[in-house]
Design an enzyme around this catalytic site. Structure first.
Site, short mmCIF file in Angstrom:
data_model
loop_
_atom_site.label_atom_id
_atom_site.label_comp_id
_atom_site.label_asym_id
_atom_site.label_seq_id
_atom_site.Cartn_x
_atom_site.Cartn_y
_atom_site.Cartn_z
N LYS A 292 102.14 18.74 27.00
CA LYS A 292 102.28 17.57 26.00
C LYS A 292 100.90 17.17 24.86
O LYS A 292 100.28 17.79 24.79
CB LYS A 292 101.38 15.99 27.26
CG LYS A 292 102.56 15.36 28.23
CD LYS A 292 102.04 14.03 28.57
CE LYS A 292 102.36 14.43 30.47
NZ LYS A 292 101.43 13.62 31.35
N HIS B 250 95.87 15.40 21.85
CA HIS B 250 95.49 14.64 21.15
C HIS B 250 94.18 13.88 20.85
O HIS B 250 93.27 14.20 21.91
CB HIS B 250 96.75 12.83 21.60
CG HIS B 250 96.98 12.72 23.11
ND1 HIS B 250 95.11 11.08 23.43
CD2 HIS B 250 96.73 12.67 24.00
CE1 HIS B 250 94.93 11.73 23.92
NE2 HIS B 250 96.28 11.83 25.17
N HIS C 205 92.12 13.57 23.95
CA HIS C 205 91.49 14.91 24.63
C HIS C 205 90.14 15.70 23.68
O HIS C 205 89.71 16.31 24.38
CB HIS C 205 92.41 15.88 24.37
CG HIS C 205 93.24 15.66 25.44
ND1 HIS C 205 94.95 15.27 25.24
CD2 HIS C 205 93.29 15.48 26.64
CE1 HIS C 205 95.14 14.90 26.29
NE2 HIS C 205 94.58 15.26 27.87
N1 ARG Z 1 94.20 16.55 33.15
C1 ARG Z 1 94.00 15.42 33.34
C2 ARG Z 1 94.55 14.76 31.60
O1 ARG Z 1 94.82 14.86 30.87
C3 ARG Z 1 91.67 15.47 33.13
C4 ARG Z 1 92.15 16.30 34.25
C5 ARG Z 1 90.13 16.29 34.71
N2 ARG Z 1 89.63 17.02 35.47
C6 ARG Z 1 89.77 17.52 37.08
N3 ARG Z 1 89.30 18.70 37.44
N4 ARG Z 1 90.66 16.40 37.66
O2 ARG Z 1 94.29 13.71 32.51
#
Ligand code: ARG
Length: 566
Positions: free
Chosen positions: A127, A130, A133
């Site tokens: 993905k 963006h 992030h």
């Molecule tokens: N990949 C997730 C997202 O984009 C964020 C991960 C956050 N870290 C975690 N340990 N849950 O929403």
């Protein structure tokens, strides 16, 4: 370094026998304006103890405190005793310290021997990386630098979203409509197209979701085809993400994402079972969190596949075993508040007292001027585009204003990126905000380029005036109001860094160096620094040097570079 507050406490402690040093320290206040002094000591508590009117007590203290080198005036005003720092002393203390520690001014060994994990960025594979992030990336990067500067042993982790049902969706979409060559030519955009198409077709034909679950199940079972496709998608995505990280000058100690924990989950689920935490609900396994005012947490679906929550629990346990952290920090959007509250509670219920050291550092939402971001609908701003546009616009401004500047490309990169990062770190992180090109790229007012420009100005003054760090400084010539204001800011810098660490708020530093830049520019406009009198010139330049050093350190703690010329 001499600590003026400490000096005030010492003077008071020597003259008050009914309060401990600690009690005195807690009572001391910072007055709302410097006209009321640098510190104020309210005497109400003493007046109770001595059963005497407050203004009599403050007057008595004023008379009893001895003359000393730290304060030029100690004055009773009503129930307060106000302390005014000696301006010459202030100048000598601050400038000597900065000359000695240079870019390490403000650093400390506070965190020695303590390991802090800062998890940040953590984009989802396949993905787009963006604008939503960018916040995690920029805040996390800054926090990791702040902790390091204070002596903590920092480990940065990028917890990649490289697992979960969406990979089932992608594999299934790829098998239906994918074209390998086309994807490799522009991986993220092409994969996003597949993802968006899959979602819209799944709305019409719900069976597609069954197919996606089927492929994710296969992935969990380590089916060769599924695994190979997954690995390929992960590799090409990471390569794309690295373009952004390279632009921002960010790297991670670990890229152990969600998939890393896939083989560690059965044991964790087993442990939760043994501890009596799991309940069956419609074939799935859940933890009942109702007593804590939360909805049940889904740990395993009825087809046996695990979830985001399960992976976070497994990851925390692994990190504790592997790193024995002092703090385990997660820089993740506030939309996930409940998720974090829930799984940290589960860790606690499992009997892990270190659950309290897992800290969610949330931040507010980003929306576009046209509306909220949505990956599923394809409404995204690509971070790489934001950064590149910022760099190009800066390049144009440099071309207009300073066409003979050497290293124009390098400076355009430093300033363009600095502009974006500075905006990100300008407000309290929990505040929502709307991404705007106009604001990000405005180089006037309270912006990164303004602070960077001030830094470049200090540099050119030092060069033009042939600053000699070993030249003797006449501190009594650094006691004008504009100078004292700058010196107070410099004096507070080390404490601001500690506050930023304790509250996990980089914006304390952003605001502090912005204020410093403003104070310096006021000084610059009111005082000529490069004067004929060599001693006076070197004295003023020593202040310029101190300003340059602190701005540079401050910017670097935010993850922003400070070019010497721009
Ligand atoms: N990949 C997730 C997202 O984009 C964020 C991960 C956050 N870290 C975690 N340990 N849950 O929403």
């Amino acid at each position: 370094m001499i600590n003026f507050k400490e000096a005030a406490i010492n003077l008071l402690a020597d003259n008050i026998d009914v309060l401990t040093r600690d009690e005195i320290s807690k009572l001391i206040e910072i007055p709302p304006s410097y006209e009321m002094g640098d510190f104020a000591f309210p005497v109400y508590k003493l007046s109770k103890e001595y059963k005497k009117a407050p203004n009599l007590i403050s007057k008595e203290l004023e008379e009893n405190l001895p003359d000393n080198e730290y304060f030029e005036k100690i004055e009773a005003v009503g129930p307060y005793l106000n302390f005014f720092i000696d301006k010459e002393k202030l100048a000598s203390v601050v400038i000597e310290e900065i000359k000695e520690k240079k870019e390490k001014y403000g650093s400390s060994s506070l965190g020695e021997g303590k390991k802090v994990i800062v998890e940040f960025s953590s984009p989802n594979i396949a993905k787009p990386f963006h604008i939503g992030h960018i916040r995690s990336t920029v805040i996390g990067n800054s926090l990791s630098k702040i902790y390091k500067f204070l002596g903590f042993d920092v480990v940065t982790i990028n917890h990649l979203g490289d697992y979960g049902t969406q990979f089932g969706m992608l594999i299934s979409a790829y098998k239906r409509w994918g074209d390998k060559k086309q994807i490799e030519s522009d991986p993220i955009r092409e994969l996003l197209k597949l993802y968006v198409r899959f979602n819209s077709e799944a709305e019409k034909d719900p069976e597609l979701m069954d197919e996606a679950r089927f492929w994710f199940k296969k992935l969990e079972e380590k089916d060769e085809e599924a695994l190979e496709l997954w690995q390929w998608i992960r590799d090409i995505s990471l390569k794309e993400f690295h373009k952004v990280y390279d632009l921002l000058n960010i790297s991670f100690d670990s890229y152990a994402g969600e998939s890393f924990y896939s083989d560690k989950m059965p044991a964790v689920v087993e442990e939760m079972k043994e501890k009596g935490l799991l309940k069956e609900s419609e074939g799935a396994l859940i933890v009942d969190l109702e007593p804590y005012g939360m909805p049940p947490a889904l740990i395993m679906k009825k087809d046996g596949s695990t979830l985001y929550t399960t992976r976070d629990i497994a990851a925390a346990i692994y990190r504790k075993e592997h790193y024995d952290f002092y703090k385990n920090i997660y820089v993740v959007a506030s939309q996930q508040n409940l998720h974090f509250k829930a799984w940290i509670k589960i860790l606690e219920l499992m009997g892990y007292d270190w659950a309290k050291d897992c800290i969610h550092v949330p931040f507010g939402m980003v929306s576009l001027e046209e509306g909220t971001l949505s990956t599923r609908k394809g409404r995204v701003v690509f971070l790489e585009d934001v950064l590149n546009t910022a760099i190009e616009s800066t390049r144009k401004i440099i071309e207009e204003r300073n066409p003979n500047l050497p290293n124009k490309d390098e400076v355009a990169k430093q300033v363009g990126i600095g502009a974006v990062v500075f905006q990100e770190l300008f407000n309290q992180r929990i505040k929502d905000y709307t991404f705007s090109w106009e604001r990000t790229l405005s180089f006037e007012g309270e912006t990164g380029p303004y602070v960077q420009y001030t830094h470049a100005r200090t540099n050119s003054l030092l060069e033009k005036g042939n600053y000699d760090i070993n030249h003797e400084v006449s501190y009594k010539d650094l006691t004008k109001e504009e100078e004292t204001n700058i010196l107070r800011n410099l004096l507070q810098f080390p404490e601001v860094i500690i506050d930023a660490m304790e509250k996990n708020e980089p914006y304390f530093i952003t605001r502090h160096i912005l204020e410093l830049a403003k104070l310096f520019n006021k000084y610059y406009n009111s005082t000529s620094i490069i004067v004929d009198d060599e001693n006076l010139k070197q004295t003023r330049l020593s202040l310029v040097y101190a300003v340059k050093t602190v701005i540079k350190t401050g910017l670097s703690l935010l993850g922003i570079e400070a070019p010497n010329k721009m």
